[in-house]
Every structure is written in C-alpha cells, then in structure tokens.
Design a protein around this motif. Sequence first.
Motif, mmCIF file in Angstrom:
data_model
loop_
_atom_site.group_PDB
_atom_site.id
_atom_site.type_symbol
_atom_site.label_atom_id
_atom_site.label_comp_id
_atom_site.label_asym_id
_atom_site.label_seq_id
_atom_site.Cartn_x
_atom_site.Cartn_y
_atom_site.Cartn_z
ATOM 1 N N GLU A 206 8.156 -24.050 17.350
ATOM 2 C CA GLU A 206 8.606 -22.679 17.069
ATOM 3 C C GLU A 206 9.593 -22.672 15.900
ATOM 4 N N LEU A 207 10.499 -23.641 15.874
ATOM 5 C CA LEU A 207 11.446 -23.742 14.775
ATOM 6 C C LEU A 207 10.739 -24.058 13.465
ATOM 7 N N VAL A 208 9.715 -24.913 13.518
ATOM 8 C CA VAL A 208 8.929 -25.221 12.313
ATOM 9 C C VAL A 208 8.210 -23.981 11.818
ATOM 10 N N ALA A 209 7.722 -23.136 12.749
ATOM 11 C CA ALA A 209 7.041 -21.910 12.342
ATOM 12 C C ALA A 209 7.986 -20.977 11.594
ATOM 13 N N VAL A 210 9.244 -20.902 12.055
ATOM 14 C CA VAL A 210 10.221 -20.057 11.361
ATOM 15 C C VAL A 210 10.472 -20.587 9.950
ATOM 16 N N LEU A 211 10.550 -21.898 9.799
ATOM 17 C CA LEU A 211 10.750 -22.498 8.469
ATOM 18 C C LEU A 211 9.555 -22.213 7.558
ATOM 19 N N LEU A 212 8.323 -22.298 8.122
ATOM 20 C CA LEU A 212 7.140 -21.993 7.312
ATOM 21 C C LEU A 212 7.149 -20.548 6.832
ATOM 22 N N GLU A 213 7.577 -19.650 7.720
ATOM 23 C CA GLU A 213 7.619 -18.236 7.342
ATOM 24 C C GLU A 213 8.597 -18.009 6.186
ATOM 25 N N ARG A 214 9.734 -18.708 6.194
ATOM 26 C CA ARG A 214 10.752 -18.527 5.153
ATOM 27 C C ARG A 214 10.368 -19.225 3.850
ATOM 28 N N THR A 215 9.437 -20.157 3.910
ATOM 29 C CA THR A 215 9.005 -20.839 2.682
ATOM 30 C C THR A 215 7.745 -20.238 2.101
ATOM 31 N N GLY A 216 7.249 -19.118 2.693
ATOM 32 C CA GLY A 216 6.150 -18.396 2.070
ATOM 33 C C GLY A 216 4.781 -18.720 2.609
ATOM 34 N N TYR A 217 4.657 -19.042 3.867
ATOM 35 C CA TYR A 217 3.345 -19.302 4.459
ATOM 36 C C TYR A 217 3.158 -18.397 5.685
ATOM 37 N N PRO A 218 3.012 -17.101 5.456
ATOM 38 C CA PRO A 218 2.945 -16.173 6.597
ATOM 39 C C PRO A 218 1.698 -16.357 7.473
ATOM 40 N N ARG A 219 0.527 -16.653 6.861
ATOM 41 C CA ARG A 219 -0.691 -16.810 7.663
ATOM 42 C C ARG A 219 -0.592 -18.031 8.597
ATOM 43 N N ALA A 220 -0.153 -19.142 8.005
ATOM 44 C CA ALA A 220 -0.001 -20.350 8.829
ATOM 45 C C ALA A 220 1.035 -20.126 9.929
ATOM 46 N N THR A 221 2.086 -19.362 9.580
ATOM 47 C CA THR A 221 3.112 -19.079 10.579
ATOM 48 C C THR A 221 2.534 -18.271 11.738
ATOM 49 N N ARG A 222 1.709 -17.284 11.410
ATOM 50 C CA ARG A 222 1.134 -16.422 12.431
ATOM 51 C C ARG A 222 0.225 -17.216 13.386
ATOM 52 N N VAL A 223 -0.642 -18.070 12.791
ATOM 53 C CA VAL A 223 -1.559 -18.867 13.594
ATOM 54 C C VAL A 223 -0.781 -19.815 14.501
ATOM 55 N N LEU A 224 0.240 -20.462 13.932
ATOM 56 C CA LEU A 224 1.023 -21.417 14.729
ATOM 57 C C LEU A 224 1.786 -20.715 15.843
ATOM 58 N N GLN A 225 2.351 -19.566 15.572
ATOM 59 C CA GLN A 225 3.110 -18.841 16.591
ATOM 60 C C GLN A 225 2.225 -18.366 17.740
ATOM 61 N N GLU A 226 1.031 -17.863 17.419
ATOM 62 C CA GLU A 226 0.119 -17.419 18.480
ATOM 63 C C GLU A 226 -0.334 -18.595 19.349
ATOM 64 N N THR A 227 -0.594 -19.724 18.670
ATOM 65 C CA THR A 227 -0.990 -20.918 19.437
ATOM 66 C C THR A 227 0.128 -21.355 20.381
ATOM 67 N N LEU A 228 1.371 -21.323 19.860
ATOM 68 C CA LEU A 228 2.502 -21.738 20.691
ATOM 69 C C LEU A 228 2.755 -20.768 21.841
ATOM 70 N N ILE A 229 2.557 -19.464 21.583
ATOM 71 C CA ILE A 229 2.737 -18.481 22.655
ATOM 72 C C ILE A 229 1.728 -18.716 23.770
ATOM 73 N N LEU A 230 0.459 -18.998 23.388
ATOM 74 C CA LEU A 230 -0.555 -19.313 24.395
ATOM 75 C C LEU A 230 -0.166 -20.556 25.200
ATOM 76 N N ALA A 231 0.255 -21.610 24.487
ATOM 77 C CA ALA A 231 0.613 -22.864 25.158
ATOM 78 C C ALA A 231 1.797 -22.665 26.101
ATOM 79 N N GLU A 232 2.813 -21.919 25.662
ATOM 80 C CA GLU A 232 3.985 -21.684 26.518
ATOM 81 C C GLU A 232 3.612 -20.851 27.743
ATOM 82 N N GLY A 233 2.694 -19.899 27.568
ATOM 83 C CA GLY A 233 2.228 -19.125 28.714
ATOM 84 C C GLY A 233 1.481 -19.993 29.717
#
Length: 509
Positions: free
Chosen positions: A56-83
């Motif tokens: 999740e922390l890596v996803a926030v770093l990706l979002e701030r470095t300009g990779y919004p699509r990769a951030t979105r995919v990673l965050q959704e995957t992590l939300i599924l896994a945490e659920g």
Amino acid sequence: MTPSLSGLLAAWWHDPLSEVTGAVLVLSLLLWVGLPMRRRRVRNTAIVFTACLIAELVAVLLERTGYPRATRVLQETLILAEGFIVIRLAGMTLFRLALERLGMVSPRIVEDLVVLLGYLLWVLSRLSAGGVNLTGLLATSAVFTAVIGFAMQDTLGNILAGLALQFDSSLRLGDWIKVDDQSGQVTQIKWRYTSIRTRNGETVIIPNSHLMKGKYILITDPELGEVRWRRWVWFSVDYSVPSAEVIRLAEASVAEADIPCVAKAPPPSCVVMEFNPGYVHYALRYWLTDALQDDPTDSVVRRHVLTALQRQGLRIALPDQVVHVVQEGDKHRRHVLERERQRRIKALENVALFAPLNEDERLQVADGLVYAPFAAGDAMTRQGAVAHWLYIVISGTAEAWYQSERGEHILIETIEAGQVFGELGLMTGVPRANTVLAKTDVEAYRLDKSTFEAILHRRPELVEALTPRLLARQQQLDALRAAANTGEPPTPPRHLGDMLDRVKAFFGL
C-alpha cells in the motif's frame, strides 16, 4: 517530520486501511490465544497482511511519481487481498473458535462453503464499485460455466455429493463406517473426498460420489450417537456336551464379567450355528461400544468363554480328522499324573484348615481338587450365593468386595497366590459374604463338599480340630469388614460352640 513525509504517511494510513488493520489484529489475537494448534497459519496470514501494508505504501509512492494506472491496479489488488484475509480470519474465528466453544462442531466443508461465498460476494462488490455491469457479466459467463461444468463433471459430482452428505446428516465427523473391505472413523469431509482413519492408523481417501452412489455401513448408532457394533466370537464344543449347558456357560462368562467396551444391554447371546463332523459350532454375539478395540475385545471375550468351559472340565473340540500319532507310554503318563498330584499337595500345604489332616487324607483331598481357571474380570463367587466349595489360588490376584446395604462396593481384601477363600461355605454352607473378582488371570483349584464329606464321616473327630480354624477365619473376615468402614453395625462375638454345631449339622455328624 518533513511535510512531504507527513503527507505520504497520511495518504497511506487512510481510514479504511486503519479499520481493516484493527480487525486483522483483533481476529489474529483471538485465534492466537484460542487455537494454539493454528498459530502457524495465523502467523503466515499476518505476514501476508504486513506485506500488503508495505505494498500500500509503495502504491502511494507510485501515485506521487506519476504512475496513476499502475497505482490503481495495485490498490484494487491489495484491497481484494486484504478483504480475503479478513474473511478467512473471520471464518476461522467463527467456525473453529466460537462455535466449537459452544459445543457446535461443524464440518470443514461448511466452513469452506461459507468462506468461499464470502470471497465471491467481496469480489462482486469490488467489481460493482469499479463500475462493472454485473448483469452482463453473469450472462456472459453462463456459457463459460457450462463448458467448465462439463469438463469437470466428476469433480463437481464429488463436491455436490459432499454437500449432500453434510446437509442430510447421513454422515458426520467421528462416525464409524465400513466401505467395501475398509472400516474406520470419519476424520474429514472435504469438497472432493471423505477421509477415514482405520484401526491400523491408515488414512483411506474415498471420493464423495462413491459414497453417494454406492453402499456404506454406518457402525455408529445415529440415534444414540455412539458405537453399537454386534460382534461374533466363534467356538466349537463336542457333541457329548448338551448345547443348553454350553450356551448358558458362554453367556454367563461374558454377562457376569466386567469387560471394557462390552455393552451390558443388549446382553450377550450364544447360538448354535452349524453341525460339523465331530463338533457343534457356536457363536457368542455381544455388542461392542468402541470400534477401535474390536480385536482386543474379541480376544478378551474368547478368554472368558475358554476359562468358563475349562472350569467345567470341557475342552474346545477338535475335528474328527485330527489323528494323534504320538503314543505316550504308561510310565510317562504316571509321571505326568504324579507331577500334577505333587503340585496339588504343595498347594494344600498353605491351607491352615487342612493342617489336622494326615498324609492319606491330604492325598484324598488333592485327588478331589478340580482345576478352575478364571480370566481377568471374572466373578469367582458372588455375595449371597450358596456355594459349597472353596478355592485355592495358585497364580494371579483376586479381590474380595463387599456390597453394603446402601449399595456401596467396598474392597475387603486382596487375595494373592497361595491364599484360600470360601472355607465357611465349604464347612457350614453359609452364603458367600463377599463377591470375589479376578483382578488378573487366575489359576485356582476348587474343592467340593463331597470330597471333604467322605473324610469327615470316616474320622468325625476332625471336626473338633477344624472348627477353631474356621472360627479364626470368620473373625478375620469380621475384622476386615469392620476396618473397611462399611457403615453397618458390628458383628456380635462369635462362639466356638455355635460354629461346631453348624459344621456338624451341615455334614450330618
């Protein structure tokens, strides 16, 4: 802390994540304390969840470095896994901790079904939150589902059979079943198979569809929830012995003994099964209460039947075709008989009651002794029974128990090899004062009244010498009963004259 780092942490530690983390911590702690055997799985789950937090922390770093699509995919995957992690932990807490503490043990397949349903609903909710049209998705997947179902029809058959076995309660964990030539206890009912553990420690895997299509025998009583398995013990006796006598001896040998894993009700029953050349074939049927102890219990039952027959001088029959080719000479037979007679004379030396007898009278008593073996748990005599004989224990240990008027069973004495009991029954005919049970396998000699009666009628003056020893034995039994605190009034003093009169009256002197 710099403003950029503070903003990074704030973006990472948002409200849903903190709530999910709190739920995971609470559930993990409950499982860690309540299920020590599952700590390894809880630890592995916690490690995976920690990795999700780091991701999740890596996803926030990706979002701030300009990779919004990769951030979105990673965050959704992590939300599924945490659920999935929360649903898995919640399922374990509910089924393996809460329900078991309440005494409600559910099959593993039910837990798996509920957790799988939770996974499915969680995936559908995330797809719906992402803007996916669920109606179209379900319609499109119908063809795909049909293809998969056709390709996996055997596996699906096992799964549906497993569900049916659970929901109709025809098979439960802990039940003892017999399938073909295998029998064992049900340990797991999974999606695809049911496993049973045999008495040899082997685990047998049986496809669920086989149980639904085929036949299996349920040894556990479905109404009582316990094992009631009728066992058959076979033996043969010569035609010369009345069948009614054999049946009575066999049934009593088991019914009157305290044998572990043998039910008192229904009582054991013995039946005539076959007529064979030279012998009658019998079967003793009893009800076993622990399927794990089938062979050991059969062995104990056979021993009780064998010793009961031996006490009556009966032998297990041999087929007529057996020919004894070894012929023993007269000298050898005399040697065997003399050795057995010396063994009996030696046993009589320890009996104080027989001290006044001369050598010829002791030989007569020795010749009148009857070999009487008992298996552990056999009742050698019962309190209140009228039995005009005594026992000389030559090996093993027995215990004398007294049943008080309040119904309590009190240990009076332990009878070891070399000791005697039953003198009063032999000499006065009084009912047995105690119940004597064989604590171990016991070998004994039995002396009947008829043998001793001939000696007393030939030499009546022996009564004067024997009576003081009988009185001493009576006083010893009274003292043992008083020391055992039976709670009953003390026995009045015994008198030698009364004992002498009773002996003379009993033998008609």
